[in-house]
Design a protein around this motif. Sequence first.
Motif, PDB file in Angstrom:
ATOM      1  N   ASP A 130      15.821  13.788  26.505  1.00 47.99           N
ATOM      2  CA  ASP A 130      15.717  13.829  25.083  1.00 47.99           C
ATOM      3  C   ASP A 130      14.409  12.846  24.964  1.00 47.99           C
ATOM      4  O   ASP A 130      13.661  13.457  23.894  1.00 47.99           O
ATOM      5  CB  ASP A 130      16.820  13.205  24.439  1.00 47.99           C
ATOM      6  CG  ASP A 130      18.083  13.728  24.639  1.00 47.99           C
ATOM      7  OD1 ASP A 130      18.175  14.936  24.839  1.00 47.99           O
ATOM      8  OD2 ASP A 130      19.111  13.166  24.500  1.00 47.99           O
ATOM      9  N   ALA A 144      11.376  13.208  26.317  1.00 44.34           N
ATOM     10  CA  ALA A 144      10.411  14.143  26.362  1.00 44.34           C
ATOM     11  C   ALA A 144      10.394  14.924  25.298  1.00 44.34           C
ATOM     12  O   ALA A 144       9.344  15.894  25.137  1.00 44.34           O
ATOM     13  CB  ALA A 144      10.604  14.944  27.664  1.00 44.34           C
ATOM     14  N   GLU A 145      11.371  15.130  24.270  1.00 47.22           N
ATOM     15  CA  GLU A 145      11.166  16.196  23.019  1.00 47.22           C
ATOM     16  C   GLU A 145      11.146  15.228  21.745  1.00 47.22           C
ATOM     17  O   GLU A 145      11.324  16.016  20.685  1.00 47.22           O
ATOM     18  CB  GLU A 145      12.613  16.755  23.131  1.00 47.22           C
ATOM     19  CG  GLU A 145      12.815  17.642  24.442  1.00 47.22           C
ATOM     20  CD  GLU A 145      13.906  18.373  24.131  1.00 47.22           C
ATOM     21  OE1 GLU A 145      14.928  18.377  23.526  1.00 47.22           O
ATOM     22  OE2 GLU A 145      14.117  19.418  25.256  1.00 47.22           O
ATOM     23  N   ASP A 155       9.123  13.883  19.402  1.00 47.64           N
ATOM     24  CA  ASP A 155       7.611  13.936  18.819  1.00 47.64           C
ATOM     25  C   ASP A 155       7.229  12.545  18.149  1.00 47.64           C
ATOM     26  O   ASP A 155       5.830  12.318  18.009  1.00 47.64           O
ATOM     27  CB  ASP A 155       7.505  14.964  17.810  1.00 47.64           C
ATOM     28  CG  ASP A 155       7.645  16.444  18.480  1.00 47.64           C
ATOM     29  OD1 ASP A 155       7.429  16.425  19.688  1.00 47.64           O
ATOM     30  OD2 ASP A 155       8.030  17.555  17.649  1.00 47.64           O
ATOM     31  N   GLU A 177       4.728  10.376  20.037  1.00 48.90           N
ATOM     32  CA  GLU A 177       3.557  11.117  20.860  1.00 48.90           C
ATOM     33  C   GLU A 177       2.377   9.955  20.713  1.00 48.90           C
ATOM     34  O   GLU A 177       2.294   9.229  19.742  1.00 48.90           O
ATOM     35  CB  GLU A 177       3.046  12.197  19.666  1.00 48.90           C
ATOM     36  CG  GLU A 177       1.752  12.648  20.504  1.00 48.90           C
ATOM     37  CD  GLU A 177       1.289  13.919  19.515  1.00 48.90           C
ATOM     38  OE1 GLU A 177       0.283  14.370  19.730  1.00 48.90           O
ATOM     39  OE2 GLU A 177       2.098  14.230  18.405  1.00 48.90           O
ATOM     40  N   ASP A 211       9.997  21.745  32.779  1.00 44.58           N
ATOM     41  CA  ASP A 211      10.137  21.581  31.578  1.00 44.58           C
ATOM     42  C   ASP A 211       9.989  20.319  31.257  1.00 44.58           C
ATOM     43  O   ASP A 211       9.317  20.043  30.141  1.00 44.58           O
ATOM     44  CB  ASP A 211      11.442  22.333  31.286  1.00 44.58           C
ATOM     45  CG  ASP A 211      11.605  23.842  31.302  1.00 44.58           C
ATOM     46  OD1 ASP A 211      10.540  24.449  31.423  1.00 44.58           O
ATOM     47  OD2 ASP A 211      12.765  24.301  31.272  1.00 44.58           O
ATOM     48  N   TRP A 212      10.716  19.334  31.863  1.00 46.63           N
ATOM     49  CA  TRP A 212      10.494  18.077  31.559  1.00 46.63           C
ATOM     50  C   TRP A 212       9.019  17.297  31.570  1.00 46.63           C
ATOM     51  O   TRP A 212       8.457  16.787  30.597  1.00 46.63           O
ATOM     52  CB  TRP A 212      11.553  16.883  32.255  1.00 46.63           C
ATOM     53  CG  TRP A 212      11.325  15.754  31.832  1.00 46.63           C
ATOM     54  CD1 TRP A 212      12.549  15.081  30.881  1.00 46.63           C
ATOM     55  CD2 TRP A 212      10.694  14.632  32.461  1.00 46.63           C
ATOM     56  NE1 TRP A 212      11.791  13.778  30.734  1.00 46.63           N
ATOM     57  CE2 TRP A 212      10.881  13.383  31.768  1.00 46.63           C
ATOM     58  CE3 TRP A 212       9.749  14.553  33.576  1.00 46.63           C
ATOM     59  CZ2 TRP A 212      10.543  12.026  31.905  1.00 46.63           C
ATOM     60  CZ3 TRP A 212       9.186  13.329  33.785  1.00 46.63           C
ATOM     61  CH2 TRP A 212       9.182  12.051  32.960  1.00 46.63           C
ATOM     62  N   ASN A 244       7.234  18.804  28.761  1.00 48.22           N
ATOM     63  CA  ASN A 244       7.525  18.250  27.394  1.00 48.22           C
ATOM     64  C   ASN A 244       6.874  17.086  27.306  1.00 48.22           C
ATOM     65  O   ASN A 244       6.425  16.765  26.170  1.00 48.22           O
ATOM     66  CB  ASN A 244       9.023  18.312  27.194  1.00 48.22           C
ATOM     67  CG  ASN A 244       9.567  19.660  26.981  1.00 48.22           C
ATOM     68  OD1 ASN A 244       9.052  20.471  26.513  1.00 48.22           O
ATOM     69  ND2 ASN A 244      11.020  19.669  27.395  1.00 48.22           N
ATOM     70  N   ASN A 300       3.584  17.020  26.398  1.00 44.63           N
ATOM     71  CA  ASN A 300       2.994  17.620  25.017  1.00 44.63           C
ATOM     72  C   ASN A 300       3.267  16.158  24.188  1.00 44.63           C
ATOM     73  O   ASN A 300       2.650  16.422  22.849  1.00 44.63           O
ATOM     74  CB  ASN A 300       4.083  18.629  24.593  1.00 44.63           C
ATOM     75  CG  ASN A 300       3.998  19.963  25.092  1.00 44.63           C
ATOM     76  OD1 ASN A 300       2.825  20.015  25.580  1.00 44.63           O
ATOM     77  ND2 ASN A 300       5.104  20.467  25.324  1.00 44.63           N
ATOM     78  N   LEU A 301       3.735  15.031  24.539  1.00 45.02           N
ATOM     79  CA  LEU A 301       3.680  14.013  23.769  1.00 45.02           C
ATOM     80  C   LEU A 301       2.594  12.955  23.897  1.00 45.02           C
ATOM     81  O   LEU A 301       2.369  11.877  23.524  1.00 45.02           O
ATOM     82  CB  LEU A 301       4.967  13.110  24.220  1.00 45.02           C
ATOM     83  CG  LEU A 301       6.413  13.654  23.944  1.00 45.02           C
ATOM     84  CD1 LEU A 301       7.139  12.758  24.109  1.00 45.02           C
ATOM     85  CD2 LEU A 301       6.536  14.046  22.397  1.00 45.02           C
TER      86      LEU A 301
END
Length: 351
Positions: free
Chosen positions: A146, A148-149, A151, A154, A184-185, A188, A191-192
């Motif tokens: 979680d 990693a998701e 935002d 960031e 995926d982890w 993700n 992306n942060l």
Amino acid sequence: MKNVLKILAVGVAAFFLSSCGQTSDDELVVYSGRSQALVESLVEDFRAQTGIDIEVRYGNDAELLAVLSEEGDQSPADVYWANTTGALANASQKGMLTTLPDSLTSKPASYQSKSGKWVPVTVRFRVLAYNPTAVDTADLPDSVFDLAEMDEFEGRIGWTPTYSSFYDFITALRLTEGNDTAMDWLNNMQNLNPKAYSSNPPMVQAILAGEVDMGLTNHYYVIQTKHGGKEGYFEDHEHYGEEGPNPDANIETYHFKEGDIGNLALVTGATQLQTADNPELAQQFLSFLLSKQAQEYAAQSVNEYPVIDNVSLPDYMWDAKKASQLSPEYDYEQLQQLEGTLNLLREAGLI
């Protein structure tokens, strides 16, 4: 890559020979991937208590495995004391290890080797270190997945994508959850916009300085910052700054929910080598590492968790059984499968 390893092996082997000379038949030789600051004190205690002539040769796990491969049957080494179980499994796969007697393998209360060819010595846990003045724990997730998701974090997270303990974490992640989930982890997390550090100490310093608010690390880096310790890379205030360890430092440890891969247990261990000229002495040394004296030293001075029961811990460390329940169960020898991890990190553009 093979040529690089061969050059490394020859270079380290030459250093060993030039600095240590030949060994005698009644001498115990230990190759240690643990830092000299830790090993030296325990070795001196062992020498003083037993009268055994013991020589320790130091290097990181990769260097020592390269040297052992180069030396082959002519290696003077009796014991290999490794920083990771992956290195021990690698040595086992190459036929370097012998099966240990039940009298040794039955001593640890947990983290035993499935192969019976090494014994665990201490345990470190993956954690999320955070600055409590900048982060409310109520905002932190139950799972590293979680994290990693989220935002809202960031640019506020640190990590060490080129560091060995991070490699171990990703190896366990991809072997337990699959390569796709691990990728995926990683994607993700990227992306942060996390800030990357070469190792854990500078990342911890970045948390203290407010450069980032949190970072994925091993538990003892936080403890060392607040309470001190004897590991070699924390000497001479390099990690703490001029003031030394500070119990009031703005950094704390956060654990994810029980069984989450973010709480992964990372085990150190030791073994007797096939080349051991003195198997009885080697097993005596391994038994010493599993003694209450040595285990309490590791807990009190290095802040790593013991693998035997009834060991006194500092009051600022979690209860050992509670800590062990946080980590998911996995085969500790799987950490030898590093190449797949490196390929994954290359694909993700991290190395």
